[in-house]
Design an enzyme around this catalytic site. Structure first.
Site, PDB file in Angstrom:
ATOM      1  N   SER A  56      -5.658   7.650  12.992  1.00 53.63           N
ATOM      2  CA  SER A  56      -6.725   8.565  13.403  1.00 53.63           C
ATOM      3  C   SER A  56      -6.799   9.706  12.401  1.00 53.63           C
ATOM      4  O   SER A  56      -5.773  10.213  11.918  1.00 53.63           O
ATOM      5  CB  SER A  56      -6.445   9.107  14.805  1.00 53.63           C
ATOM      6  N   SER A 112      -3.814   0.158  -5.771  1.00 50.78           N
ATOM      7  CA  SER A 112      -4.475  -0.686  -4.779  1.00 50.78           C
ATOM      8  C   SER A 112      -4.494  -2.111  -5.297  1.00 50.78           C
ATOM      9  O   SER A 112      -5.252  -2.439  -6.212  1.00 50.78           O
ATOM     10  CB  SER A 112      -5.905  -0.194  -4.506  1.00 50.78           C
ATOM     11  N   ASP A 158      -4.443   8.557 -11.882  1.00 51.12           N
ATOM     12  CA  ASP A 158      -5.081   7.254 -12.011  1.00 51.12           C
ATOM     13  C   ASP A 158      -5.095   6.516 -10.685  1.00 51.12           C
ATOM     14  O   ASP A 158      -4.246   6.714  -9.826  1.00 51.12           O
ATOM     15  CB  ASP A 158      -4.392   6.398 -13.074  1.00 51.12           C
ATOM     16  N   ASP A 196      -0.181  15.255   5.239  1.00 49.67           N
ATOM     17  CA  ASP A 196      -1.329  14.789   6.014  1.00 49.67           C
ATOM     18  C   ASP A 196      -1.024  13.418   6.607  1.00 49.67           C
ATOM     19  O   ASP A 196      -0.173  12.681   6.105  1.00 49.67           O
ATOM     20  CB  ASP A 196      -2.585  14.745   5.146  1.00 49.67           C
ATOM     21  N   ASP A 204      -4.809  15.566   1.491  1.00 47.42           N
ATOM     22  CA  ASP A 204      -3.728  15.581   0.501  1.00 47.42           C
ATOM     23  C   ASP A 204      -3.738  16.892  -0.273  1.00 47.42           C
ATOM     24  O   ASP A 204      -2.687  17.456  -0.604  1.00 47.42           O
ATOM     25  CB  ASP A 204      -3.888  14.421  -0.478  1.00 47.42           C
ATOM     26  N   HIS A 264       0.823  -1.211   0.000  1.00 44.66           N
ATOM     27  CA  HIS A 264       0.000   0.000   0.000  1.00 44.66           C
ATOM     28  C   HIS A 264       0.856   1.259   0.000  1.00 44.66           C
ATOM     29  O   HIS A 264       0.519   2.238  -0.672  1.00 44.66           O
ATOM     30  CB  HIS A 264      -0.912  -0.016   1.227  1.00 44.66           C
ATOM     31  N   GLN A 316     -10.452   3.481   9.984  1.00 40.91           N
ATOM     32  CA  GLN A 316     -10.476   4.756  10.688  1.00 40.91           C
ATOM     33  C   GLN A 316     -11.909   5.251  10.866  1.00 40.91           C
ATOM     34  O   GLN A 316     -12.804   4.867  10.120  1.00 40.91           O
ATOM     35  CB  GLN A 316      -9.674   5.802   9.903  1.00 40.91           C
ATOM     36  N   HIS A 358      -9.998   3.623  -1.033  1.00 44.66           N
ATOM     37  CA  HIS A 358     -10.304   3.150   0.310  1.00 44.66           C
ATOM     38  C   HIS A 358     -11.159   1.899   0.172  1.00 44.66           C
ATOM     39  O   HIS A 358     -12.293   1.839   0.640  1.00 44.66           O
ATOM     40  CB  HIS A 358     -11.001   4.237   1.135  1.00 44.66           C
TER      41      HIS A 358
END
Length: 748
Positions: A316, A549, A509, A271, A119, A34, A243, A97
């Site tokens: 978090s 991903s 992408d 971030d 971001d 990841h 999260q 996600h």
């Protein structure tokens, strides 16, 4: 969590000792698929990412692009020079996600929105638009509907609460996502040359300041969780890795970030997303070739008795890490207090190693992490995986085939091609008063008034730059033929922009695949990477960032290789032709098909028609638009859309001409169209527009080398009349609305 044996051996050799528990956990997460892209990075060099418009390319939290001056906004990017660009910038990023949204669809999707917005903020930009591309199993499955409803609710709740409009995206239903849905979210932000911030640490001695929510134990190990196949018990066992978001805290953080940037208090920023504080702080200093010394006890927390590993790796939400000059720390703290946000000075930038100290209630602190920052952030070895070409479907068309009426009705009512009004009506797509073209059309258009003439930035000058946005992929295409399907995805998104008169500026992408350790899965993933890269190069469109991903695999099997492409383009002004026929001009207008190929020269590979009819293609691959001239084709389509004589435009994509025409029909305006054969009604060759025009000769002139074919007439009876030889179908607006409303009707 545990570090794999080969990686453990490398870390021991580098450190000259056994890693501490906190170090081992950091390496496991930052060296995960990841975070480190260990299986995909060797392939990503295929993408071209440079251009005069590219201010910051791949490798930061988001890309930064210079907007053209209004008079150059209609000119293809390849024909502009550096002087054609303004000092107004947009940021562009995308993330996935996927695993969290399977385990907890509401919070998984919501925090995906929060992450991509942060971001954007870390580049010194204010978020102005969101796009979401969503992929689920069959709509007829109860589990798919549960995930679909939860994801949409999570996106709408978070986006609406933070005041960032969701203006576009896509939704697809396909059996391959039954055990692993995909949630891909893109964000566009607005900044300028003076406000630009990056994630590269600047100078030893500067302080590292954590601003935002307190750190808890939610999201622990999220990066490593996202780098594994989903287990059968993932919904219960992996819930702690998801999260939990607080959009109201994010809204305060957005406004605080604006104040910090306005006062020039931020030297660099990152971030806190994957791998939490450990990931953000180590990557920040590694990019600057520097180190850091952190006091983990100084991190403001919302849960008691957290250990060093938990503080470093908790994901978090609603937290930012800033590099701040020592003399500015008090002002940063004061602004954080104004916005009711936590703030703690957690350490400083150094010219040494990445070092973390922790006492945890003991009298003396101990060093729990002492590693080279660059080795931690970028030292993961790449995987050399075998690949093979995946098998292609080899099934025959049904015999007999359904009647034209049955075929049109089934394709128009298919959940993937049906109206997505149920989705986008839940999103606040007008907050910020920039949305000139709303969801439900080919592409959204945002009004960037800051590019207008001096003194007109707030006055709605129509000669400013319109920013067009599109995102999505088609799993039917990429499952049938990964390389050709990915090329089609790129051309389809570019055609969406062209339908609103815009030419591409840049792309990001989100490359989604299954378990890359399976050679056929990795072969399909390689196919979509190469196809997308080649098509974007042919479109003269730099790919300036993205997300990978993998391990989207479950007990149900791997997902189809899914190359979500998010594309932005520009045009002069904000007015664009709608995807709805104009009844008032029916008598003096014609319907034309403009674009790639011929009306009767396509094939049905990967089409929704075949998915509904229960067959597959008699042809081995998808119809592929010409390798050369894609950029010219898109520029010609955009020029046709900008003609004053153009009344309506709509691209031909999912479902082919049958669906495009059904979507153009209104209560007052219909279409009477005759096609040479059934393939022409349902084939999905991208790069084509249906155009209602009062001046066919002007269309032919602007179309250049692209074929222009007459489809038929615009009528005033609100009916789609479509005929192929002796077979025909007539559906009025009410019937079409009923067919296209399947999602809204079933979920009401």
């Amino acid at each position: 969590m545990s570090l794999s044996e080969p990686d453990h051996e490398l870390v021991v050799a580098e450190l000259g000792r056994e890693p501490t528990a906190a170090e081992a956990a950091l390496f496991e997460n930052l060296w995960s698929e990841h975070c480190a892209y260990r299986s995909s990075r060797p392939l990503l060099s295929a993408f071209e990412s440079e251009g005069d418009q590219v201010v910051v390319g791949p490798g930061d939290d988001a890309a930064v692009l210079a907007l053209p001056e209004p008079d150059a906004a209609d000119v293809p990017a390849a024909d502009r020079d550096a002087d054609d660009y303004s000092d107004q910038y947009v940021t562009f990023g995308v993330e996935s996600h996927n695993h969290p949204s399977f385990v907890d669809p509401f919070d998984g999707a919501a925090t995906g929105v929060g992450g991509i917005v942060r971001d954007t903020m870390s580049m010194g930009a204010y978020p102005i638009a969101l796009l979401d591309s969503l992929y689920f199993g069959g709509f007829d499955r109860e589990r798919s509907r549960y995930l679909f409803e939860g994801v949409v609710e999570g996106i709408s709740h978070y986006g609406n609460c933070i005041g960032v409009p969701t203006v576009g995206g896509s939704v697809a239903f396909h059996g391959g996502y039954e055990g692993n849905p995909l949630v891909n979210v893109a964000c566009v932000g607005l900044t300028n040359e003076d406000r630009l911030v990056t994630a590269t640490a600047q100078e030893p001695g500067n302080k590292l300041v954590l601003v935002g929510n307190g750190t808890g134990r939610d999201g622990l190990g999220g990066a490593s969780f996202a780098s594994e196949d989903l287990a059968e018990d993932a919904e219960t066992e992996d819930r702690p890795a998801v999260q939990v978001g607080d959009p109201y805290a994010e809204k305060r953080l957005i406004e605080c970030n604006e104040a910090l940037v306005d006062e020039d208090l931020v030297r660099s920023a990152r971030d806190l997303g994957a791998a939490g504080l450990g990931g953000a702080s180590s990557e920040l200093v590694a990019k600057g070739g520097l180190g850091a010394r952190l006091d983990l006890d100084s991190v403001h927390q919302r849960e008691p008795n957290m250990n060093a590993m938990e503080i470093l790796l908790a994901e978090s939400q609603e937290r930012m890490c800033y590099e701040v000059a020592p003399e500015d720390v008090d002002r940063v703290a004061a602004l954080a207090e104004r916005f009711d946000l936590g703030c703690s000075v957690i350490g400083e930038v150094t010219d040494g190693n990445y070092v973390c100290e922790f006492a945890g209630g003991d009298e003396e602190s101990e060093v729990v992490v002492d590693v080279d920052a660059e080795y931690l952030a970028d030292g993961a070895p790449m995987n050399d995986l075998p690949s093979e070409t995946p098998a292609r479907p080899d099934r025959a068309l049904p015999d007999p085939e359904p009647s034209l009426e049955e075929a049109v009705e089934s394709v128009v009512a298919a959940p993937s091609t049906a109206s997505k009004r149920w989705v986008y009506r839940q999103y606040d797509h007008e907050v910020g008063v920039r949305t000139a073209m709303k969801p439900g059309d080919d592409a959204a258009v945002m009004a960037i008034r800051e590019t207008a003439g001096d003194g007109d930035a707030d006055g709605g000058d129509p000669e400013g730059v319109g920013l067009a946005l599109s995102s999505g992929a088609n799993p039917n295409w990429t499952e049938a033929a990964p390389y050709e399907g990915a090329r089609a995805v790129a051309l389809e998104n570019a055609t969406n922009l062209a339908a609103k008169g815009a030419v591409p500026l840049a792309a990001v992408d989100c490359l989604n695949g299954g378990n890359p350790e399976k050679p056929a899965v990795y072969g399909g993933f390689k196919g979509i990477v190469d196809g997308l890269a080649d098509a974007c190069a042919d479109l003269d469109t730099p790919v300036v960032g993205g997300n990978v991903s993998l391990y989207n695999d479950s007990v149900e099997g791997p997902i189809p290789p899914t190359p979500t492409l998010a594309l932005i383009g520009t045009r002069k002004g904000y007015d664009a032709p709608p995807a709805a026929l104009d009844a008032d001009r029916a008598s003096d207008s014609e319907l034309l098909l403009v674009g790639a190929g011929d009306a009767d020269g396509g094939a049905l590979g990967g089409s929704e028609y075949l998915a509904q009819a229960g067959g597959s293609d008699r042809f081995p691959t998808l119809p592929d638009a010409e390798t050369d001239g894609l950029a010219d084709l898109v520029a010609s389509l955009a020029a046709v859309a900008r003609l004053e004589s153009t009344l309506a435009t709509h691209d031909v994509s999912d479902g082919g001409l049958a669906v495009a025409l059904a979507e153009l029909v209104t209560d007052d305006a219909g279409a009477d169209v005759t096609l040479p054969d059934r393939v022409a009604a349902f084939e999905e060759t991208p790069g084509r527009l249906v155009v209602q025009t009062t001046d066919p000769e002007a269309v032919a002139e602007r179309a250049g080398d692209a074929p222009v074919l007459r489809l038929g007439d615009v009528t005033t009876d609100g009916t789609l009349s479509l005929s192929v030889g002796d077979d025909g179908v007539a559906l009025d607006a009410d019937a079409l609305r009923e067919l296209r409303g399947v999602i809204e009707r079933e979920l009401a």
